[in-house]
Design an enzyme around this catalytic site. Sequence first.
Site, PDB file in Angstrom:
ATOM      1  CB  SER A   1      90.462   1.069 -45.917  1.00  0.00           C
ATOM      2  OG  SER A   1      89.714   0.704 -47.059  1.00  0.00           O
TER       3      SER A   1
ATOM      4  CB  SER B   1      88.290  -2.143 -47.148  1.00  0.00           C
ATOM      5  OG  SER B   1      89.637  -2.148 -46.748  1.00  0.00           O
TER       6      SER B   1
ATOM      7  CE  LYS C   1      87.645   3.361 -48.699  1.00  0.00           C
ATOM      8  NZ  LYS C   1      87.900   1.901 -48.743  1.00  0.00           N
TER       9      LYS C   1
END
Lengths: 485, 485
Positions: B151, B175, B76
């Site tokens: 997210s 997330s 990420k």
Amino acid sequence: MNWETVIGLEVHVQLATKTKIFSAASTAFGAEPNTQACEIDLAMPGTLPVVNKQAIDYAVMFGLAIDAEIGKTSVFERKNYFYPDLPKGYQTTQLEKPIVGAGVVDIVLDSGETKSIRIHHAHLEEDAGKSLHEGDFRSGVSGIDLNRAGTPLVEIVSEPDMSNAEEAVAFAKKLHSIVTSLGICDGEMSQGSMRFDVNISVRPQGETQLGTRTETKNLNSFKFMEDAIHLEVERQIDLLEEGGKIIQETRLYNGETRVARSMRSKEEANDYRYFPCPDLLPVVISDAQVEQLRTKLPELPDARQQRFIDQYDLSEYDADILSTQASMANYFEQTATQSKNAKLSANWVSGELIARLNAENLNIDQSPVSAEQLANLIVRIADNSISSKMAKQVFEGIWNGEGDADQIIEARGLKQVSDSGALESMVDEVLASNQAMVDDYINTDADKRKKKLGGFMGQIMKASKGQANPQQVSQILAKKLAELV
Amino acid sequence: MHNLTITELIDGLKNRVFSSTEITQHFLARIKNLDSEFNSLITLTENQALEAAKTADQQLAAGNAPELCGVPIVHKDIFCTEGVRTSCGSKMLDNFVPPYDATVVANFRNSGAVMLGKTNMDEFAMGSSNETSFYGPVKNPWSTDSVPGGSSGGSAAAIAARLAPGATATDTGGSIRQPAALCGITGLKPTYGRVSRWGMIAFASSLDQGGPMARTAEDCALLLNCMASYDDKDSTCIDRSVPNYSAHLGDSLKGLRIGIPKEYFSEGLNSGTEQAVRESLAEYEKLGAELVEISLPNTGLSVPAYYVIAPAEASANLSRFDGVRYGHRCDDPKDLEDLYRRTRAEGFGDEVQRRILIGTYCLSAGYYDAYYAKAQQVRQLIRQDFVQAFEKVDLIMGPTCPSPAFKFGAKGNDPVAMYLEDIYTISTNLAGLPGMSLPCGMVDNKPVGLQIIGNYFEEARMLNAAHQFQQVTDWHQLAPAGIES
């Protein structure tokens, strides 16, 4: 109207840790800008603080030294404001739960009276960086040096217990003495190791409510602090007497120009939005840790002063002068131990040496005369090798790097003549060549003859170029003259 | 090859069925061919990946290969990667290249994993749909007109689209779990403090936690073995040995007590989602587990408490992005105020600005007690709910989110509707508990996630339960249409 001044101090003490409070970057003073700032100090994304245990220990030691309650669980908070030399956009500090609670510091006033100044609390925090400006406002350049960012500070907050500049300075000096004796701060005021914010208000004598206060920030010498207080007290009184009103504001004092100006008023003050820092766990200190630190506490100034009085038989005044600074105290004790003469050591250190250091603006660690050298000089005074008058010349020689006492005495031929045979012939010679004086002495009434001795002494000392041991000369002279009468 | 799990890839690498270079090239080619459709990656690190694969092949040949040697993964873009741009999905950091690795990244590097690139995400991890990314929204591989969740939508979509077999992700309020649910993969948010936050760009420090995403629980266990470590650079990291999460995957679930919180099956839950979850729970009963109805009475308070605490922390965490030291800076600032205003107005998107404003407001003088302090009290109550529940049950299960993936723009104008997307996931972050999501059904051809919540540090038990479920179901093996080929 008679006015009464109320003063409270906030003192920032830079802790003498090797590394910063939340990073491993060095805290050494004077490096090239931004060479001692790591990714944490730069607040790079994703970096996290880890608290320096040494800073915690130092803060606890300070708390123990002022007999304060130690915060068993202290909490770091974020104080939010934007400024270019504050990389994270918040300062990590303590608010609700500081590491050191209420304590007391005793100060001695010139009158000899002791006054207790209450400490509200002391907390740990990080210092900001420095903004540097070159050129004028429009065409100039601003730079940021983050070497100082993250340097550990203990902020000591006093109660408003001081009522004039003298007390404030005495308090500041006492704190300086405590933190340097503890070894938790190098005490270098010129490098910003201790900085004072002074809260000042005035009120009519007898009034119980406090007046509106101002805060004069960032004073870094006792002298500046004293001047700034006088100036601000005068300003407030003048203003009030003219019917004006004091505005609660932050002021800056320039020690060079001796002028103060307003920096910002309370209306412009930030809302700092404090909240506990989620990146740091509460600092928990066990009773065992506290006790362990207590055993490590070095001797504190008050205890040391008492010991000097008891152990070396010093006057309270001398003991005070010699015990306040740890380095001064060490110097004195070394001199006293090596010379085996505490009294003379105290006289020389508190007299000649301090006067000379002050004249040249040096501190004791920078003294060109080492404790060992001074001790050797004192040994020679004590064993009558030199007179005290000569000793001052020898001291000058040591100060100027001419060598040790014995070398200088030898080189300059200052050694006192104590050989009684040599002295006797010297006295005989002087008596023989001054027959008129001798006659005068003999013809004088016995009870007034003592006054005449000075003349002979002067002649003899002159003849010996000052090297004759005066006590011995005076004995020999008395004996010889008695034989003549 | 892209349908193989990490476990199968490791087998193939060890048995020389294929080399790391081959699989790395295969995944890189897939990303280049397919990702224009999904936008799951922000940065592709092709050269570094091939370089790392070559090294991995040498290690594999030499027989000294570490655990994940040669396995391609994606990180990420919230994890700092030395020398590789780390944007956090924001214009603010579009030009930011960290000089350090996040601990998580370093752990994978040391374990021989091959980084293919950095995945797309909601800006600064603020969002539940991946629509707030500066780099454009990620599309859900199951239905490209729908959101992938957020997210960590890029990581989830990349795995669903078989562009990478595993990924790192972070979870502040859901997330990891919500995008895992919406993309039909398996994702785990560990106990707070289990995975280091060093180098993971902070959103809300007391809630953020990194964790793995993969297609199976077995693969998540492998990734977590590498990801979890004690790190003295993160003060909130817990010093506790890391168990082998793969060791107990095969344990029987006989007698396992599963708590079913009635608050997780109330109004707002999509009926198809509810049905899929209930059928999965029935599956667990068949595996020998016992279902126990429980209550988490303060669940309803979790969203409001979260949306005070998380923005409050974020408002301070994001202050460092000021245009002074790195990242975006506005052109020609006319003064300091202008620099701050325009840099931050240009660099941050709407949702980030909204949360900074909320957080700043909540911490302001006069509001702190009503919002921040109150939210912290609620947080304690929520934690208590779980502590009491875990006295009666071993695991808690329910839906991961209220409904399957929604269409782009569906909640764009209603932040509160978007915030409710995390209603079942947020309380575990507030309590610091581990939670995971695994595929458990399909509604309208979109995946449904089953959430498993464990007690502190019970990740192994959660993975065991998830793995056993995946032994008797095949939801985790389904692939979006068109992906198989």
